[in-house]
Design a protein around this motif. Structure first.
Motif, PDB file in Angstrom:
ATOM      1  N   ARG A  18     -14.440 -36.795  46.425  1.00 14.74           N
ATOM      2  CA  ARG A  18     -15.336 -36.170  46.951  1.00 14.74           C
ATOM      3  C   ARG A  18     -15.965 -35.827  46.860  1.00 14.74           C
ATOM      4  N   LYS A  19     -16.940 -36.490  46.392  1.00 13.65           N
ATOM      5  CA  LYS A  19     -19.148 -36.169  46.609  1.00 13.65           C
ATOM      6  C   LYS A  19     -19.742 -36.058  46.868  1.00 13.65           C
ATOM      7  N   ASP A  20     -20.295 -34.587  48.011  1.00 10.94           N
ATOM      8  CA  ASP A  20     -21.460 -35.115  48.734  1.00 10.94           C
ATOM      9  C   ASP A  20     -22.984 -34.072  48.795  1.00 10.94           C
ATOM     10  N   PHE A  21     -24.230 -34.314  48.702  1.00  2.00           N
ATOM     11  CA  PHE A  21     -25.222 -33.984  48.303  1.00  2.00           C
ATOM     12  C   PHE A  21     -26.289 -33.573  48.862  1.00  2.00           C
ATOM     13  N   LYS A  22     -26.816 -32.988  49.855  1.00  2.91           N
ATOM     14  CA  LYS A  22     -28.014 -33.148  50.322  1.00  2.91           C
ATOM     15  C   LYS A  22     -29.609 -32.937  50.171  1.00  2.91           C
ATOM     16  N   LEU A  23     -29.685 -34.122  50.403  1.00  4.14           N
ATOM     17  CA  LEU A  23     -31.049 -34.044  49.346  1.00  4.14           C
ATOM     18  C   LEU A  23     -32.819 -33.869  50.107  1.00  4.14           C
ATOM     19  N   ARG A  38     -44.192 -33.626  62.259  1.00  4.97           N
ATOM     20  CA  ARG A  38     -44.147 -34.972  62.731  1.00  4.97           C
ATOM     21  C   ARG A  38     -42.656 -35.924  62.854  1.00  4.97           C
ATOM     22  N   ARG A  39     -41.529 -35.206  63.036  1.00  8.76           N
ATOM     23  CA  ARG A  39     -40.392 -35.481  63.540  1.00  8.76           C
ATOM     24  C   ARG A  39     -40.198 -36.177  62.798  1.00  8.76           C
ATOM     25  N   LYS A  40     -40.365 -36.052  61.129  1.00  3.76           N
ATOM     26  CA  LYS A  40     -39.856 -36.669  60.025  1.00  3.76           C
ATOM     27  C   LYS A  40     -38.323 -36.137  59.640  1.00  3.76           C
ATOM     28  N   GLN A  41     -37.253 -36.643  59.238  1.00  2.78           N
ATOM     29  CA  GLN A  41     -36.487 -36.382  58.809  1.00  2.78           C
ATOM     30  C   GLN A  41     -36.844 -35.497  57.310  1.00  2.78           C
ATOM     31  N   LEU A  42     -36.029 -34.515  57.052  1.00  6.64           N
ATOM     32  CA  LEU A  42     -35.824 -32.967  55.518  1.00  6.64           C
ATOM     33  C   LEU A  42     -35.008 -33.771  55.020  1.00  6.64           C
ATOM     34  N   THR A  43     -33.997 -34.231  55.548  1.00  4.32           N
ATOM     35  CA  THR A  43     -32.519 -34.313  54.364  1.00  4.32           C
ATOM     36  C   THR A  43     -32.141 -35.381  54.294  1.00  4.32           C
ATOM     37  N   SER A  44     -31.348 -36.145  53.873  1.00  2.00           N
ATOM     38  CA  SER A  44     -30.227 -36.634  54.061  1.00  2.00           C
ATOM     39  C   SER A  44     -29.298 -36.542  53.121  1.00  2.00           C
ATOM     40  N   ASP A  45     -27.914 -37.165  53.306  1.00  2.00           N
ATOM     41  CA  ASP A  45     -26.831 -36.710  52.522  1.00  2.00           C
ATOM     42  C   ASP A  45     -26.871 -38.171  51.760  1.00  2.00           C
ATOM     43  N   PHE A  46     -26.130 -38.179  50.662  1.00  2.00           N
ATOM     44  CA  PHE A  46     -25.860 -38.705  49.609  1.00  2.00           C
ATOM     45  C   PHE A  46     -23.860 -38.157  48.644  1.00  2.00           C
ATOM     46  N   GLN A  47     -23.690 -39.657  48.744  1.00  2.47           N
ATOM     47  CA  GLN A  47     -22.557 -39.459  48.757  1.00  2.47           C
ATOM     48  C   GLN A  47     -22.566 -39.628  46.830  1.00  2.47           C
ATOM     49  N   ALA A  48     -22.258 -38.878  46.388  1.00  8.47           N
ATOM     50  CA  ALA A  48     -22.051 -38.967  44.239  1.00  8.47           C
ATOM     51  C   ALA A  48     -20.535 -39.406  44.401  1.00  8.47           C
ATOM     52  N   LEU A  49     -19.568 -39.068  44.510  1.00  8.25           N
ATOM     53  CA  LEU A  49     -18.603 -39.404  44.429  1.00  8.25           C
ATOM     54  C   LEU A  49     -17.650 -40.048  45.403  1.00  8.25           C
ATOM     55  N   PHE A  67     -24.829 -46.384  34.882  1.00  9.81           N
ATOM     56  CA  PHE A  67     -25.646 -46.390  34.578  1.00  9.81           C
ATOM     57  C   PHE A  67     -26.307 -44.384  35.535  1.00  9.81           C
ATOM     58  N   ASN A  68     -28.058 -44.353  35.215  1.00 11.39           N
ATOM     59  CA  ASN A  68     -27.853 -43.552  36.491  1.00 11.39           C
ATOM     60  C   ASN A  68     -28.152 -43.023  37.877  1.00 11.39           C
ATOM     61  N   GLY A  69     -27.100 -42.499  38.116  1.00 10.16           N
ATOM     62  CA  GLY A  69     -26.737 -42.073  39.369  1.00 10.16           C
ATOM     63  C   GLY A  69     -25.133 -43.304  39.718  1.00 10.16           C
ATOM     64  N   SER A  70     -24.581 -42.697  39.134  1.00  8.90           N
ATOM     65  CA  SER A  70     -23.129 -43.784  39.220  1.00  8.90           C
ATOM     66  C   SER A  70     -22.476 -42.683  39.267  1.00  8.90           C
ATOM     67  N   GLY A  71     -22.654 -41.254  39.445  1.00 11.14           N
ATOM     68  CA  GLY A  71     -21.723 -40.359  39.592  1.00 11.14           C
ATOM     69  C   GLY A  71     -20.747 -39.535  38.219  1.00 11.14           C
ATOM     70  N   LYS A  72     -21.590 -40.010  36.918  1.00  7.53           N
ATOM     71  CA  LYS A  72     -20.678 -39.563  35.746  1.00  7.53           C
ATOM     72  C   LYS A  72     -20.304 -38.256  35.112  1.00  7.53           C
ATOM     73  N   SER A  73     -22.137 -37.882  35.567  1.00  5.44           N
ATOM     74  CA  SER A  73     -22.153 -36.212  35.285  1.00  5.44           C
ATOM     75  C   SER A  73     -21.901 -35.533  36.062  1.00  5.44           C
ATOM     76  N   LEU A  83     -19.130 -27.348  39.669  1.00  7.54           N
ATOM     77  CA  LEU A  83     -18.845 -27.798  41.166  1.00  7.54           C
ATOM     78  C   LEU A  83     -17.161 -27.626  41.921  1.00  7.54           C
ATOM     79  N   ARG A  84     -17.458 -27.698  42.564  1.00  2.13           N
ATOM     80  CA  ARG A  84     -16.045 -27.965  43.766  1.00  2.13           C
ATOM     81  C   ARG A  84     -16.223 -29.091  44.326  1.00  2.13           C
ATOM     82  N   PRO A  85     -15.245 -30.447  45.022  1.00  2.55           N
ATOM     83  CA  PRO A  85     -15.249 -31.642  45.270  1.00  2.55           C
ATOM     84  C   PRO A  85     -15.320 -30.999  47.168  1.00  2.55           C
ATOM     85  N   ASP A  86     -15.681 -31.644  47.620  1.00  3.62           N
ATOM     86  CA  ASP A  86     -15.970 -31.849  48.593  1.00  3.62           C
ATOM     87  C   ASP A  86     -14.216 -32.260  49.791  1.00  3.62           C
ATOM     88  N   GLU A  87     -13.775 -33.133  49.109  1.00  2.00           N
ATOM     89  CA  GLU A  87     -12.424 -33.500  49.120  1.00  2.00           C
ATOM     90  C   GLU A  87     -11.713 -34.064  48.294  1.00  2.00           C
TER      91      GLU A  87
END
Length: 246
Positions: A18-23, A38-49, A67-73, A83-87
């Motif tokens: 599993r690999k996550d990124f913070k956007l 304005r209390r808007k969200q500054l970041t969000s989590d994205f699970q790449a794998l 396709f782009n964003g599928s996690g292959k790269s 990179l190192r995996p989160d799990e």
């Protein structure tokens, strides 16, 4: 590295990865301040794998498709060690050379000659090994005239030629390629493909990411199709391409 006791056959083992990124959603201190007010969200989590597992045997040629964003790269960067995996675990056995970003590992203020020795050292080659292969590296790159020029003056195509040439002249067991053949003129692309086929015929393991589906289905016997960070197909490369196009 894979231990012999862990796997007698796998050159690459990907286990429950599993690999996550913070956007980030802001691009400057001012935007961050206004968003916070304005209390808007500054970041969000994205699970790449998510829960990705497979083994690749010595001598296999495998295309990572999606396709782009599928996690292959991201997956390719995990195999390379960038990179190192989160799990989970990504284990490799043997020397790995990665053609993942054109010119990565090159120092802009050093000449092409100096960068050959620097890049080769990063890939695990001794100075003696590099000296023995130096003439072949330069000849393959076709940039002899510029070899003593600082690489900050190189075009992206010249970066490609030198980076590719260094990588394919190292004593590698695993070669990772990410869209590298999309840069450069067609004759050089064909020359690169011919060299990759030679390496595969010599028993090297190939893992390739490319949007050129016809090329990868011809070059690779196996295709791993990714969708939303998960493996949805693992089998014959032509079947994988057909599923992607469906």
């Amino acid at each position: 590295m894979l231990k012999t006791s862990e796997s007698a056959t796998a050159r690459i083992r990907v286990s429950n990865v599993r690999k996550d990124f913070k956007l980030r959603h802001t691009h400057s201190i001012k935007e961050t301040f206004l968003a916070a007010v304005r209390r808007k969200q500054l970041t969000s989590d994205f699970q790449a794998l998510s829960n990705v597992s497979f083994d690749i045997a010595p001598g296999e040629s495998v295309a990572l498709l999606g396709f782009n964003g599928s996690g292959k790269s991201t997956l390719l960067k995990l195999i390379s060690g960038v990179l190192r995996p989160d799990e989970g675990q990504v284990l490799t056995r043997g020397r790995v050379a990665g053609l993942i970003e054109v010119g990565a590992g090159f120092h802009p203020d050093l000449s092409g000659r100096e960068n050959i020795f620097l890049n080769a050292a990063i890939l695990g080659m001794s100075k003696k090994e590099t000296e023995e292969r130096y003439a072949d590296i330069v000849a393959f790159s076709e940039i002899e005239k510029f070899i003593d020029t600082e690489v900050k003056h190189y075009s992206s195509g010249m970066f490609l030629r030198l980076a590719f040439s260094v990588a394919i002249h190292t004593e590698v067991d695993i070669l990772l390629i990410d869209e590298i053949l999309s840069v450069g003129d067609e004759p050089f692309q064909q020359k690169c493909l011919a060299r990759i086929r030679e390496l595969h015929a010599a028993g090297k393991t190939l893992v390739v990411v490319s949007h050129d589906l016809d090329m990868v289905s011809d070059l690779c016997e196996r295709g791993i199709l990714m969708r939303n960070g998960k493996v949805v197909f693992d089998g014959n490369s032509k079947e994988a391409v057909a599923l992607m196009r469906a």
